[in-house]
Scaffold this active site. Sequence first.
Site, mmCIF file in Angstrom:
data_model
loop_
_atom_site.group_PDB
_atom_site.id
_atom_site.type_symbol
_atom_site.label_atom_id
_atom_site.label_comp_id
_atom_site.label_asym_id
_atom_site.label_seq_id
_atom_site.Cartn_x
_atom_site.Cartn_y
_atom_site.Cartn_z
ATOM 1 N N ASP A 1 20.777 39.969 -13.231
ATOM 2 C CA ASP A 1 19.640 39.587 -14.083
ATOM 3 C C ASP A 1 19.971 38.217 -14.659
ATOM 4 O O ASP A 1 20.905 38.087 -15.459
ATOM 5 C CB ASP A 1 19.427 40.623 -15.183
ATOM 6 C CG ASP A 1 18.207 40.300 -16.039
ATOM 7 O OD1 ASP A 1 17.725 39.145 -16.001
ATOM 8 O OD2 ASP A 1 17.726 41.203 -16.743
ATOM 9 N N TYR B 1 6.315 27.313 -18.993
ATOM 10 C CA TYR B 1 6.808 27.252 -17.604
ATOM 11 C C TYR B 1 7.086 25.793 -17.203
ATOM 12 O O TYR B 1 8.151 25.490 -16.660
ATOM 13 C CB TYR B 1 5.759 27.880 -16.684
ATOM 14 C CG TYR B 1 6.141 27.914 -15.221
ATOM 15 C CD1 TYR B 1 7.114 28.790 -14.751
ATOM 16 C CD2 TYR B 1 5.511 27.088 -14.295
ATOM 17 C CE1 TYR B 1 7.452 28.838 -13.412
ATOM 18 C CE2 TYR B 1 5.839 27.131 -12.946
ATOM 19 C CZ TYR B 1 6.801 28.011 -12.508
ATOM 20 O OH TYR B 1 7.144 28.047 -11.173
ATOM 21 N N ALA C 1 7.758 23.256 -19.049
ATOM 22 C CA ALA C 1 8.913 22.704 -19.764
ATOM 23 C C ALA C 1 10.219 23.158 -19.113
ATOM 24 O O ALA C 1 11.174 22.381 -19.003
ATOM 25 C CB ALA C 1 8.873 23.128 -21.227
HETATM 26 N N1 LIG Z 1 4.932 30.587 -6.118
HETATM 27 C C1 LIG Z 1 4.662 29.393 -6.623
HETATM 28 O O1 LIG Z 1 3.497 28.938 -6.698
HETATM 29 C C2 LIG Z 1 5.779 28.499 -7.093
HETATM 30 C C3 LIG Z 1 5.496 27.133 -7.275
HETATM 31 C C4 LIG Z 1 6.514 26.307 -7.720
HETATM 32 C C5 LIG Z 1 7.764 26.807 -7.984
HETATM 33 N N2 LIG Z 1 8.004 28.144 -7.821
HETATM 34 C C6 LIG Z 1 9.339 28.639 -8.141
HETATM 35 O O2 LIG Z 1 9.929 29.142 -6.959
HETATM 36 C C7 LIG Z 1 10.891 30.144 -7.301
HETATM 37 C C8 LIG Z 1 10.646 31.398 -6.457
HETATM 38 O O3 LIG Z 1 9.335 31.856 -6.754
HETATM 39 P P1 LIG Z 1 8.480 32.778 -5.761
HETATM 40 O O4 LIG Z 1 7.126 32.208 -5.744
HETATM 41 O O5 LIG Z 1 9.208 32.988 -4.474
HETATM 42 O O6 LIG Z 1 8.413 34.106 -6.657
HETATM 43 P P2 LIG Z 1 8.611 35.661 -6.335
HETATM 44 O O7 LIG Z 1 8.072 35.985 -4.990
HETATM 45 O O8 LIG Z 1 8.063 36.337 -7.532
HETATM 46 O O9 LIG Z 1 10.215 35.814 -6.277
HETATM 47 C C9 LIG Z 1 10.985 35.623 -7.433
HETATM 48 C C10 LIG Z 1 12.429 35.958 -7.114
HETATM 49 O O10 LIG Z 1 13.212 35.756 -8.293
HETATM 50 C C11 LIG Z 1 13.837 37.000 -8.659
HETATM 51 N N3 LIG Z 1 13.867 37.106 -10.119
HETATM 52 C C12 LIG Z 1 12.841 37.087 -10.981
HETATM 53 N N4 LIG Z 1 13.274 37.252 -12.245
HETATM 54 C C13 LIG Z 1 14.622 37.385 -12.171
HETATM 55 C C14 LIG Z 1 15.648 37.608 -13.125
HETATM 56 N N5 LIG Z 1 15.403 37.751 -14.440
HETATM 57 N N6 LIG Z 1 16.916 37.709 -12.679
HETATM 58 C C15 LIG Z 1 17.215 37.598 -11.365
HETATM 59 N N7 LIG Z 1 16.298 37.375 -10.412
HETATM 60 C C16 LIG Z 1 15.008 37.287 -10.820
HETATM 61 C C17 LIG Z 1 12.973 38.081 -8.016
HETATM 62 O O11 LIG Z 1 13.698 39.291 -7.746
HETATM 63 P P3 LIG Z 1 13.762 40.545 -8.757
HETATM 64 O O12 LIG Z 1 12.382 40.749 -9.287
HETATM 65 O O13 LIG Z 1 14.269 41.692 -7.918
HETATM 66 O O14 LIG Z 1 14.734 40.158 -9.801
HETATM 67 C C18 LIG Z 1 12.604 37.401 -6.700
HETATM 68 O O15 LIG Z 1 13.651 37.508 -5.773
HETATM 69 C C19 LIG Z 1 10.741 30.376 -8.820
HETATM 70 O O16 LIG Z 1 11.734 29.652 -9.501
HETATM 71 C C20 LIG Z 1 9.372 29.800 -9.124
HETATM 72 O O17 LIG Z 1 9.261 29.383 -10.464
HETATM 73 C C21 LIG Z 1 7.042 29.016 -7.364
#
Ligand SMILES: NC(=O)c1ccc[n+]([C@@H]2O[C@H](COP(=O)([O-])OP(=O)(O)OC[C@H]3O[C@@H](n4cnc5c(N)ncnc54)[C@H](OP(=O)(O)O)[C@@H]3O)[C@@H](O)[C@H]2O)c1
Length: 248
Positions: free
Chosen positions: A64, A161, A163
């Site tokens: 976590d 977010y 920030a």
């Molecule tokens: N999707 C978008 O539009 C977008 C755009 C720009 C940047 N991003 C960034 O890209 C990254 C990945 O996002 P995604 O879109 O692939 O999201 P996602 O599908 O929701 O995946 C998020 C990942 O992070 C893990 N996670 C979440 N909270 C956590 C915690 N407290 N401790 C450990 N692991 C945690 C989740 O696994 P568990 O839930 O099992 O912990 C999952 O593996 C993030 O940093 C996000 O901010 C996303």
Amino acid sequence: MSAQVRPAAIVTGASRGIGAEIARRLAVEGHDLTISARGREALDDLATELREAHGVDVLVVTTDMSSEDDVRRLAHEHADHFKRLDVLVLNAGMGDIGAFADYPVRRFDKMYMVNVRSAFVLTQDLLPLLRTAGSSTVRGGKIIAIASTTGVVGEPLNSAYGATKAALISWCETISTEESVGGVVATAVCPGYVATDMTKGLSDTLSQDHMLPVADVAEAALSLTRLSRQTVVPSIVLTRPGAHLWRA
Ligand SMILES: NC(=O)c1ccc[n+]([C@@H]2O[C@H](COP(=O)([O-])OP(=O)(O)OC[C@H]3O[C@@H](n4cnc5c(N)ncnc54)[C@H](OP(=O)(O)O)[C@@H]3O)[C@@H](O)[C@H]2O)c1
């Protein structure tokens, strides 16, 4: 002839979405991997898939990222198992929107812990291994943080977010100024909306068909791992088609 030693990588938030795809592509290119997230099952499935398909060593560490103890344990277990680190992908993140006027400060604190503080702590603990890669390999030690366009340009409802993502962009720049002479380079990858679980809730206003595909974000991250240690890329912005250019 001695056996060739494979490079080692860590991908946080690797259980689904962008992180899982980056882990797959690193395995294809022959990296041993530590993968982490909170949920064990999806990580175990991915580890089995990557071991069987690509013959790489995969360590699963449930973590976590809001817990400093967990983050330090992740660093320790990776170092203990692989004893090297070539690529650190700081992808785990949480997203949340809301008007600044009444955004709960406790929610901001949690997001800061997960999106920023965990990256700071994890990288500090792993810097000795990254420095070793930096000084002894052609590609050096890479830190790749998945930030966001909301960290590049402010957007309504993204005060918390955005920030956290702006902090990651700044932090990557500073690390490169301090460490790149020794071969450790940090890059913030800054995508607009990507079609993952995180953006499913936006389907009323923006279809996932019009968002960036996960594959393209992963490819941008992988391209960084193929550069030599002589090139510093502070950040990469990835935007969807249309007039949004610097906005998600
Ligand atoms: N999707 C978008 O539009 C977008 C755009 C720009 C940047 N991003 C960034 O890209 C990254 C990945 O996002 P995604 O879109 O692939 O999201 P996602 O599908 O929701 O995946 C998020 C990942 O992070 C893990 N996670 C979440 N909270 C956590 C915690 N407290 N401790 C450990 N692991 C945690 C989740 O696994 P568990 O839930 O099992 O912990 C999952 O593996 C993030 O940093 C996000 O901010 C996303």
